[in-house]
Design an enzyme around this catalytic site. Structure first.
Site, PDB file in Angstrom:
ATOM      1  N   GLU A 101      -1.861  -7.444  -8.553  1.00 50.09           N
ATOM      2  CA  GLU A 101      -1.923  -6.457  -9.620  1.00 50.09           C
ATOM      3  C   GLU A 101      -0.971  -6.874 -10.746  1.00 50.09           C
ATOM      4  O   GLU A 101       0.180  -7.160 -10.473  1.00 50.09           O
ATOM      5  CB  GLU A 101      -1.528  -5.068  -9.131  1.00 50.09           C
ATOM      6  CG  GLU A 101      -1.837  -4.006 -10.172  1.00 50.09           C
ATOM      7  CD  GLU A 101      -1.457  -2.588  -9.734  1.00 50.09           C
ATOM      8  OE1 GLU A 101      -0.684  -2.429  -8.768  1.00 50.09           O
ATOM      9  OE2 GLU A 101      -1.942  -1.656 -10.366  1.00 50.09           O
ATOM     10  N   GLY A 233       8.300  -3.200  -6.064  1.00 48.15           N
ATOM     11  CA  GLY A 233       8.927  -2.595  -4.890  1.00 48.15           C
ATOM     12  C   GLY A 233       7.975  -2.646  -3.709  1.00 48.15           C
ATOM     13  O   GLY A 233       8.371  -2.877  -2.569  1.00 48.15           O
ATOM     14  N   MET A 235       3.276  -2.913  -2.872  1.00 47.86           N
ATOM     15  CA  MET A 235       1.938  -3.057  -3.468  1.00 47.86           C
ATOM     16  C   MET A 235       0.878  -2.618  -2.470  1.00 47.86           C
ATOM     17  O   MET A 235       0.905  -3.013  -1.313  1.00 47.86           O
ATOM     18  CB  MET A 235       1.736  -4.522  -3.888  1.00 47.86           C
ATOM     19  CG  MET A 235       0.332  -4.835  -4.396  1.00 47.86           C
ATOM     20  SD  MET A 235      -0.068  -3.932  -5.937  1.00 47.86           S
ATOM     21  CE  MET A 235      -1.845  -3.802  -5.774  1.00 47.86           C
ATOM     22  N   GLU A 236      -0.070  -1.816  -2.973  1.00 50.57           N
ATOM     23  CA  GLU A 236      -1.012  -1.100  -2.119  1.00 50.57           C
ATOM     24  C   GLU A 236      -2.253  -1.871  -1.695  1.00 50.57           C
ATOM     25  O   GLU A 236      -3.295  -1.256  -1.460  1.00 50.57           O
ATOM     26  CB  GLU A 236      -1.453   0.169  -2.842  1.00 50.57           C
ATOM     27  CG  GLU A 236      -2.320  -0.052  -4.107  1.00 50.57           C
ATOM     28  CD  GLU A 236      -1.557  -0.036  -5.420  1.00 50.57           C
ATOM     29  OE1 GLU A 236      -0.346  -0.312  -5.400  1.00 50.57           O
ATOM     30  OE2 GLU A 236      -2.165   0.245  -6.467  1.00 50.57           O
ATOM     31  N   ASN A 237      -2.213  -3.223  -1.586  1.00 52.41           N
ATOM     32  CA  ASN A 237      -3.389  -3.979  -1.143  1.00 52.41           C
ATOM     33  C   ASN A 237      -4.067  -3.221  -0.004  1.00 52.41           C
ATOM     34  O   ASN A 237      -3.411  -2.801   0.942  1.00 52.41           O
ATOM     35  CB  ASN A 237      -2.968  -5.357  -0.616  1.00 52.41           C
ATOM     36  CG  ASN A 237      -1.939  -6.020  -1.498  1.00 52.41           C
ATOM     37  OD1 ASN A 237      -2.199  -6.284  -2.650  1.00 52.41           O
ATOM     38  ND2 ASN A 237      -0.742  -6.237  -0.972  1.00 52.41           N
ATOM     39  N   GLU A 269       2.359   4.248  -1.237  1.00 50.10           N
ATOM     40  CA  GLU A 269       1.376   3.167  -1.089  1.00 50.10           C
ATOM     41  C   GLU A 269       0.187   3.618  -0.248  1.00 50.10           C
ATOM     42  O   GLU A 269      -0.944   3.205  -0.489  1.00 50.10           O
ATOM     43  CB  GLU A 269       2.030   1.921  -0.471  1.00 50.10           C
ATOM     44  CG  GLU A 269       3.204   1.354  -1.270  1.00 50.10           C
ATOM     45  CD  GLU A 269       2.883   1.098  -2.732  1.00 50.10           C
ATOM     46  OE1 GLU A 269       1.723   0.757  -3.047  1.00 50.10           O
ATOM     47  OE2 GLU A 269       3.797   1.264  -3.578  1.00 50.10           O
ATOM     48  N   GLU A 291      -0.764   5.709 -10.731  1.00 53.70           N
ATOM     49  CA  GLU A 291       0.642   5.715 -10.310  1.00 53.70           C
ATOM     50  C   GLU A 291       1.231   7.118 -10.270  1.00 53.70           C
ATOM     51  O   GLU A 291       1.965   7.470  -9.340  1.00 53.70           O
ATOM     52  CB  GLU A 291       1.468   4.818 -11.237  1.00 53.70           C
ATOM     53  CG  GLU A 291       1.158   3.342 -11.083  1.00 53.70           C
ATOM     54  CD  GLU A 291       1.150   2.888  -9.634  1.00 53.70           C
ATOM     55  OE1 GLU A 291       1.951   3.380  -8.813  1.00 53.70           O
ATOM     56  OE2 GLU A 291       0.309   2.033  -9.304  1.00 53.70           O
TER      57      GLU A 291
HETATM   58 ZN   LIG Z   1       1.779   2.793  -6.965  1.00 47.86          ZN
END
Ligand SMILES: [Zn+2]
Length: 703
Positions: A101, A233, A235-237, A269, A291
């Protein structure tokens, strides 16, 4: 153009930091135009025939229509730039990991790197046989091939390119299950036990969201992966979330603040697994909603697991207060900003986009009611599953669920910079309300449709204030606006004492304290008028309002010095007395905050703290920063003392504490040593990058 599926094969040289790849893209298009950054492109086939192409290091193009498939042979290098497919190392430990991202996928594979072009991904990876490989889906087959192994992953559901994940290394695992769903924390060797807390939070979050959204978690497993060097911080993969160590792992040396941050980040996340991954924004200009929503939901989820933490107190301190401050400057901007090029994505979004965005969602929820808000979200997620949507489609879903004019309200709050202040005056006939735009400095006029709430002599009420003025037909001795501080607006009272007396709880008192500081900062009060009012909080027993006042006094002290020194000293000493011996989580947390603030104004207290360093490892984690600040300000040779603790430390959390204290010094020489150390290569780049700009404000600044 239509994209259906990517079939990706990667042959990865883990030590040589390079790979060969082949991608088959099942697509239909009138020409080939693929994003591909800094790759070597060897050949392009379209519908089985080799064709001529041009490649400028960014875009791979061929003026040939594609009926079914484009196939590219390529190779790439694995850099350390913390973006794309990169090397993340700490000492001797190395892993390869991806961060896509917003526009990193094109650094690993040629693709249509746009969130609106969802496709399924079928990934196979060839590596040395002793390495582990993790991706969004579980492996469905592992083959041996000439001393190496090929891991074939199951095909993903339709998703955006920026959510694809690949991680390679030698890992430790800690696994648990929620029903049949495996949840697995991935750590460097020897650290798996530090992931136990994360597993609990992940289980709690998934159950909460499944229930709240009314939609099951969609992937067959969830990995929570520790990445040693990481620009973000977390990442939502989808199905393979990555984290910095400090956002995932905790142990007995972790402070209460760290536990809460870890819980919040994990819950954030995991919220994205639905809002973001299952339903994705059409284009990056709605990233703020992605977000803001995950931020808002994370507090809701953690609050459900730990009601005793009062997570909404943290919310107003961390999200609302900072966003309001930034939004009060002339240089603010609307939450929604048009994004034209991909390069703008990273620069445009800040505390206003996320903190104000999340706070406005909280205001809308309070206006709609919790259940209608939940229903609106659930129907939005069901309607756009595996697809893309815009912020407007989200407001429409909320409007439909509540029958209230959400679209109109949100257009104003999201599209305009700034926020209002509502002036409260008692009037012969009732209470007279007037709104104008709030600014620290004078600015232009503006107005908003404000979902107002109030308390009048103990009775609560609400209304949608649409014009500039409104008269409430109420006679009340004690009157306060913004019940529960759910609104993103300021209040300015003719009678501040009455507002404080009307307050029902800590949230209301926080709100009055916060608005009174805004009154000072915008020139409505002198410092002595402000100090006179705020002294009413000296005996405050709840940490939220006390924390707010502590932050205000600390900030003023750093600006004005002696003029507020005695007020600050008196407040912090008294509060520390009140909190002495409070060993519940909130008590420990707040005592730590008070102690480090008192260290900045009280030399004798600071020296007492500094002397505790001899037995540093038995000091409770929440008090350690105060001890380290004491050392930084009052020891002889503070830098070398702090450096030796840094080198004994076994976690990033502990090391970060020491770095903060090093930078909190008031001596030029020690600051120079600290900055030199930050850039020496011994400190992780992710931390050095964050701390260098923050260096000046650590000790005396805000929270
Ligand atoms: Zn986020």
């Amino acid at each position: 153009m239509e994209i259906k599926r990517y079939e990706i094969f990667m042959d990865v040289d883990f030590k040589g930091l390079a790979y060969d790849g082949r991608v088959k893209i099942l697509m239909n298009s009138d020409k080939v135009e693929l994003n591909a950054v800094d790759l070597s492109i060897h050949s392009l086939k379209v519908d089985g025939r080799e064709v001529k192409f041009s490649y400028d290091g960014k875009l791979l193009t061929a003026n040939v229509p594609v009926k079914e498939m484009a196939e590219v042979d390529f190779s790439g290098k694995i850099p350390e730039i913390l973006m794309g497919f990169y090397r993340a190392a700490q000492g001797d430990y190395q892993m390869l990991s991806t961060q896509f991202e917003a526009i990193g996928a094109r650094r690993m594979i040629p693709c249509v790197d746009h969130p609106g072009y969802k496709a399924s991904f079928k990934l196979s990876v060839k590596v040395d046989a002793d390495l582990d490989v993790i991706s969004n889906m579980p492996a469905e087959k592992v083959e041996e091939q000439g001393g190496k192994k090929v891991v074939h992953f199951a095909e993903t559901p339709r998703m955006s390119t920026y959510l694809l994940y690949l991680g390679i290394g030698k890992f430790d695992y800690l696994e648990d299950k929620l029903g049949n769903l495996p949840i697995i924390v991935v750590t460097p060797p020897g650290q798996r036990e530090r992931g136990r807390y994360a597993l609990e939070v992940a289980k709690g979050s998934i159950s909460f969201y499944q229930n709240y959204f009314g939609i099951p978690y969609q992937m067959p497993k969830l990995h929570l992966i520790t990445v040693p060097e990481f620009a973000a911080g977390a990442m939502e993969n989808w199905g393979a979330i990555t984290f910095r160590e400090t956002a995932l792992l905790v142990d007995q040396n972790s402070a209460e603040e760290t536990r809460r941050r870890v819980a919040e980040v994990i819950a954030h996340e995991i919220a994205h697994q639905w809002f973001g991954d299952l339903v994705t924004m059409k284009w990056w200009e709605d990233l703020w909603l992605n977000e803001s929503f995950a931020t808002f939901m994370s507090y809701k989820a953690v609050n459900s697991m730990h009601p005793e933490w009062n997570m909404w107190w943290d919310f107003v301190l961390d999200e609302t207060a900072g966003a309001m401050r930034r939004d009060s400057l002339r240089e603010t901007h609307p939450i929604h900003v048009p994004v034209k090029t991909e390069e703008e994505i990273e620069q445009i979004f800040d505390d206003i986009s996320y903190g104000k965005g999340a706070s406005v969602l909280r205001m809308v929820e309070a206006f709609m009611g919790e259940e209608d808000f939940r229903k609106g979200i659930s129907s939005y997620l069901k309607k756009y599953s595996y697809s893309n949507a815009t912020a407007n489609m989200f407001w429409e879903a909320l409007q439909e669920a509540s029958g209230k004019p959400i679209v109109k309200i949100m257009e104003s709050w999201v599209g305009k910079a700034g926020h209002p202040v509502v002036k409260v005056e008692s009037h012969g006939k009732g209470i007279h309300l007037t709104q104008r735009k709030f600014r620290f400095l004078e600015g232009e006029e503006d107005q908003w449709p404000i979902p107002l709430t109030y308390i009048a002599d103990g009775k609560e009420g609400s209304l949608l204030m649409e014009g500039r003025e409104q008269v409430l037909d109420i006679q009340a001795q004690r009157f306060k606006l913004n019940r529960g501080a759910t609104g993103f607006y300021r209040s300015d009272y003719e009678n501040w004492d009455s507002a404080l007396e009307a307050s029902r709880d800590a949230m209301d008192r926080w709100n009055v304290a916060s608005d009174s500081f805004a009154k000072l900062m915008s020139g409505g009060w002198s410092v002595s008028q402000y100090l006179n009012f705020i002294s009413k909080f000296k005996e405050e027993r709840e940490y939220l309002p006390a924390w707010e006042v502590s932050s205000q006094l600390s900030l003023l002290q750093s600006i004005l010095g002696d003029q507020v020194r005695s007020a600050s000293l008196e407040f912090h000493r008294r509060q520390l007395q009140l909190w002495e011996g409070r060993n519940d989580p909130n008590g420990k947390l707040f005592r730590g905050v008070l102690a480090r603030r008192l260290v900045a104004v009280d030399d004798s207290y600071a020296m007492r703290m500094a002397s505790m360093v001899d037995d540093y490892w038995s000091v409770e984690p929440e008090m350690r920063l105060a001890v380290l600040y004491g050392v930084s300000l009052h020891s002889s040779n503070p830098f070398s003392r702090l450096l030796s603790i840094y080198r004994e430390a076994k976690s990033d959390e502990e090391r970060n504490r020491v770095l903060l204290a090093m930078l909190g010094t008031d001596k030029q020489v020690d600051l120079a040593l600290a900055l030199g150390f930050l850039l020496s290569g011994e400190v992780k780049r992710q931390d050095a990058g964050r701390l260098v700009p923050a260096a000046a404000s650590n000790l005396k600044g805000g929270r």
